[in-house]
Design a protein around this motif. Structure first.
Motif, PDB file in Angstrom:
ATOM      1  N   HIS A  92       7.165 -10.706  17.394  1.00 25.46           N
ATOM      2  CA  HIS A  92       6.017 -11.530  17.008  1.00 25.46           C
ATOM      3  C   HIS A  92       5.551 -12.368  18.197  1.00 25.46           C
ATOM      4  O   HIS A  92       4.347 -12.411  18.516  1.00 25.46           O
ATOM      5  N   GLY A 137       6.116 -16.419  23.415  1.00 29.88           N
ATOM      6  CA  GLY A 137       5.083 -17.048  22.586  1.00 29.88           C
ATOM      7  C   GLY A 137       4.209 -17.978  23.388  1.00 29.88           C
ATOM      8  O   GLY A 137       4.545 -18.359  24.515  1.00 29.88           O
ATOM      9  N   MET A 156      -0.480 -16.677  11.257  1.00 28.39           N
ATOM     10  CA  MET A 156       0.554 -16.153  12.138  1.00 28.39           C
ATOM     11  C   MET A 156       1.912 -16.078  11.427  1.00 28.39           C
ATOM     12  O   MET A 156       2.642 -15.084  11.541  1.00 28.39           O
ATOM     13  N   ALA A 197       2.156 -11.826  20.933  1.00 27.52           N
ATOM     14  CA  ALA A 197       1.176 -12.859  21.282  1.00 27.52           C
ATOM     15  C   ALA A 197       1.031 -12.976  22.794  1.00 27.52           C
ATOM     16  O   ALA A 197      -0.088 -13.122  23.310  1.00 27.52           O
ATOM     17  N   LEU A 212      -2.602  -9.918  16.237  1.00 29.99           N
ATOM     18  CA  LEU A 212      -1.186  -9.973  16.580  1.00 29.99           C
ATOM     19  C   LEU A 212      -0.406  -8.890  15.841  1.00 29.99           C
ATOM     20  O   LEU A 212       0.467  -8.236  16.431  1.00 29.99           O
ATOM     21  N   MET A 269      -0.875 -18.837  19.230  1.00 30.20           N
ATOM     22  CA  MET A 269      -0.290 -18.617  17.909  1.00 30.20           C
ATOM     23  C   MET A 269      -0.553 -19.776  16.959  1.00 30.20           C
ATOM     24  O   MET A 269      -0.194 -19.704  15.780  1.00 30.20           O
TER      25      MET A 269
END
Length: 286
Positions: A253, A211, A220, A257, A275, A215
């Motif tokens: 997730h 990450g 998100m 990103a 994303l 984000m």
């Protein structure tokens, strides 16, 4: 639990030649009050682009229910005048249910949340679902009493409301905060933020190290909610339980990103929809 190999779990969802949409699961997403419809649609993109067989939106904003035309694959249900929330949820016959993005705090939102807490399958609670639980202790009790698994996905503000603490206190002791949420609510918890934490009553808390600051923009978390619901629904036929679906979703997730930044999209200006589409690419990597 150590940081898991997300792609080892992802491999369970690779489609076999004979599979059909029923094998990929049916997801029901509930939320989208007037002025907040975008949140539930972003959850729907998280579900759709990660491979759910069906993605159904129960939306509280009747106007938005009739203008969503850019993604005709989504099955949009206007629930603004639904009287019996439990009957609606049962009629959809979904494999997983997520509620909260853009839900609002109305009496109807409360009715749908209470009905959702009785859902006999993987349940994901986010956003205003968590704010309502913070306001209504009886809902927290219903959550604790659930026999079927549930994942909650608070950001620090929602965690603070659930625990009766300040955001600064949450951030000063994130590992303590997630453990308190697990102990109090007896469910899987995703404490979002820099180095998101994931924990359950039966597993050691682990940290997602993927990450980036791109984000830090609206939507998100909504995508993550739909992603968890999608992986849980697909997991019904692919031997992936809600805990594993939650862990995999958090990793995908965050890695999506990072992949966007590596390709020159972001961190500034990265969007939640971008994303969701990046997650699709990761889902299909071999």
């Amino acid at each position: 639990m150590p940081n898991l190999n997300a792609f080892a779990l992802r491999a369970r969802l690779i489609r076999k030649p004979h599979e059909h949409k029923g094998d990929m699961g049916k997801v029901l997403l509930v939320g989208g009050a007037p002025g907040m419809a975008g949140a539930i649609f972003l959850s729907a993109y998280g579900s759709l682009y990660s491979g759910a067989g069906w993605t159904i939106i129960g939306i509280l904003d009747s106007k938005s229910a009739h203008v969503q035309v850019d993604q005709p694959e989504l099955m949009v249900q206007d629930i603004s005048e639904v009287v019996n929330a439990r009957n609606f949820i049962e009629r959809m016959q979904s494999d997983s249910l997520a509620i909260g993005p853009g839900l609002g705090l109305s009496d109807q939102a409360l009715q749908f949340l209470e009905a959702s807490l009785a859902f006999p399958g993987p349940l994901i609670l986010d956003a205003d679902a968590l704010n309502l639980i913070a306001e209504h202790p009886r809902l927290a009790q219903l959550l604790r009493e659930r026999e079927d698994p549930c994942t909650i996905t608070p950001h620090p503000g929602e965690a603070a409301r659930l625990l009766g603490m300040s955001v600064d206190e949450i951030q000063a002791n994130r590992s303590g905060a997630i453990q308190s949420l697990i102990d109090q609510l007896q469910c899987y918890v995703v404490l979002k933020g820099h180095h998101t934490l994931v924990g359950s009553p039966a597993d050691v808390i682990y940290t997602c190290n993927a990450g980036n600051p791109g984000m830090a923009t609206g939507g998100m978390g909504d995508v993550l909610t739909g992603l968890i619901a999608s992986l849980a629904a697909q997991g019904i036929c692919h031997h992936l339980n809600l805990w594993e679906a939650t862990c995999l979703a958090v990793e995908l997730h965050a890695r999506a990103a990072d992949q966007l930044v590596q390709s020159g999209i972001g961190p500034n200006g990265m969007t939640a929809l971008e994303l969701a589409k990046a997650v699709r690419e990761l889902m299909n990597q071999t």
